[in-house]
Design a protein around this motif. Sequence first.
Motif, PDB file in Angstrom:
ATOM      1  N   MET A 186       7.957   2.436   8.046  1.00 13.84           N
ATOM      2  CA  MET A 186       7.525   1.892   6.758  1.00 13.84           C
ATOM      3  C   MET A 186       7.551   2.935   5.641  1.00 13.84           C
ATOM      4  N   ASN A 187       8.028   4.152   5.947  1.00 10.75           N
ATOM      5  CA  ASN A 187       8.118   5.231   4.955  1.00 10.75           C
ATOM      6  C   ASN A 187       6.768   5.613   4.367  1.00 10.75           C
ATOM      7  N   VAL A 188       5.740   5.576   5.201  1.00 13.08           N
ATOM      8  CA  VAL A 188       4.406   6.024   4.793  1.00 13.08           C
ATOM      9  C   VAL A 188       4.350   7.544   4.876  1.00 13.08           C
ATOM     10  N   ASP A 189       3.741   8.172   3.887  1.00 14.96           N
ATOM     11  CA  ASP A 189       3.598   9.627   3.882  1.00 14.96           C
ATOM     12  C   ASP A 189       2.266  10.015   4.541  1.00 14.96           C
ATOM     13  N   LEU A 190       2.301  10.264   5.833  1.00 17.04           N
ATOM     14  CA  LEU A 190       1.080  10.644   6.545  1.00 17.04           C
ATOM     15  C   LEU A 190       0.609  12.034   6.145  1.00 17.04           C
ATOM     16  N   SER A 191       1.515  12.856   5.627  1.00 13.59           N
ATOM     17  CA  SER A 191       1.143  14.227   5.255  1.00 13.59           C
ATOM     18  C   SER A 191       0.340  14.278   3.960  1.00 13.59           C
ATOM     19  N   ALA A 192       0.275  13.175   3.233  1.00 13.39           N
ATOM     20  CA  ALA A 192      -0.434  13.176   1.946  1.00 13.39           C
ATOM     21  C   ALA A 192      -1.935  13.301   2.113  1.00 13.39           C
ATOM     22  N   GLY A 193      -2.447  12.993   3.295  1.00 18.10           N
ATOM     23  CA  GLY A 193      -3.880  13.129   3.552  1.00 18.10           C
ATOM     24  C   GLY A 193      -4.732  11.994   3.026  1.00 18.10           C
ATOM     25  N   ASN A 194      -4.102  10.909   2.569  1.00 24.23           N
ATOM     26  CA  ASN A 194      -4.878   9.788   2.028  1.00 24.23           C
ATOM     27  C   ASN A 194      -4.569   8.465   2.720  1.00 24.23           C
TER      28      ASN A 194
ATOM     29  N   LEU B 293       0.833  -1.203   0.000  1.00 23.99           N
ATOM     30  CA  LEU B 293       0.000   0.000   0.000  1.00 23.99           C
ATOM     31  C   LEU B 293       0.865   1.250   0.000  1.00 23.99           C
ATOM     32  N   ARG B 294       1.978   1.229   0.750  1.00 23.11           N
ATOM     33  CA  ARG B 294       2.896   2.371   0.751  1.00 23.11           C
ATOM     34  C   ARG B 294       3.418   2.651  -0.638  1.00 23.11           C
ATOM     35  N   ASN B 295       3.793   1.610  -1.362  1.00 23.64           N
ATOM     36  CA  ASN B 295       4.291   1.798  -2.727  1.00 23.64           C
ATOM     37  C   ASN B 295       3.200   2.339  -3.647  1.00 23.64           C
ATOM     38  N   LEU B 296       1.979   1.879  -3.444  1.00 22.12           N
ATOM     39  CA  LEU B 296       0.862   2.414  -4.229  1.00 22.12           C
ATOM     40  C   LEU B 296       0.611   3.876  -3.898  1.00 22.12           C
ATOM     41  N   GLN B 297       0.742   4.228  -2.630  1.00 21.55           N
ATOM     42  CA  GLN B 297       0.570   5.628  -2.234  1.00 21.55           C
ATOM     43  C   GLN B 297       1.566   6.518  -2.982  1.00 21.55           C
ATOM     44  N   ALA B 298       2.830   6.085  -3.023  1.00 18.72           N
ATOM     45  CA  ALA B 298       3.850   6.857  -3.722  1.00 18.72           C
ATOM     46  C   ALA B 298       3.566   6.917  -5.221  1.00 18.72           C
ATOM     47  N   ARG B 299       3.143   5.808  -5.775  1.00 20.25           N
ATOM     48  CA  ARG B 299       2.840   5.744  -7.209  1.00 20.25           C
ATOM     49  C   ARG B 299       1.665   6.651  -7.560  1.00 20.25           C
ATOM     50  N   ALA B 300       0.640   6.656  -6.709  1.00 21.94           N
ATOM     51  CA  ALA B 300      -0.518   7.513  -6.948  1.00 21.94           C
ATOM     52  C   ALA B 300      -0.123   8.987  -6.902  1.00 21.94           C
ATOM     53  N   ALA B 301       0.745   9.334  -5.951  1.00 25.00           N
ATOM     54  CA  ALA B 301       1.196  10.724  -5.850  1.00 25.00           C
ATOM     55  C   ALA B 301       1.980  11.132  -7.090  1.00 25.00           C
ATOM     56  N   GLN B 302       2.870  10.268  -7.536  1.00 25.11           N
ATOM     57  CA  GLN B 302       3.684  10.574  -8.711  1.00 25.11           C
ATOM     58  C   GLN B 302       2.840  10.667  -9.981  1.00 25.11           C
TER      59      GLN B 302
END
Length: 224
Positions: free
Chosen positions: A140-148, A100-109
């Motif tokens: 886990m390098n999750v971006d909590l600031s992304a709001g999602n 899910l973390r990798n998907l979060q980064a991919r969605a942001a990019q």
Amino acid sequence: MRRRTFLGGAGVAATTGLSGCLGAVGLGGGNPDVTLSEPDREYDSADLPYPAWGERVPDVRVSAALADGPVAVRELQTASFVTFFYSHCRTVCPVLVAALRNLQARAAQSGYGDRVTFLPTTFDPARDDAERLRAYAAEMNVDLSAGNWEFLRPASRDRAETVVTDAFGVTFERTEPENMDQYMFAHAALTLLVNADGYVERAYRTKSPAEDELAADLETVIGV
């Protein structure tokens, strides 16, 4: 209504030994509530122990560990990924959360981070408090600031059983080592892709979800 449950350690449904494949097979399928077509599998959604293709997710509200107020998956109005974990796990859970973390980064990019929400749900609220989950997000390098991204945390073990086991059909079973602070869980591996209307598009019953498959399914659901 209480769903039948399954354990991940055995890799089969606890009640009937289900083993149907839930892989994607393309668009269409004749269900107006979902975008992805019905997966190639042996059993219908109603016969599976967890919410599956074309079914609406359970109508439950779960507290967000790092935010105010509860979250209801079926009311988010964004696509979402839901999985079940505990932060002290050293085997399956880090893989699920990393996917899910990798998907979060991919969605942001890719510019659609605001169209998806990530909802890892703990079944170990006794140890997974807000402080622990913030530390786990950093680990886990999750971006909590992304709001999602929201860690969902049932208020008690009983509530965790109500949400995770009774509503979502996922059994977790605590082990009892000599050091009682170091207990672990045997549990299922399940990740759900839910559309903005609260219907399950895919139920991935695997310990290591394929990131490209998750991303492709998500992009189809949200129309990217």
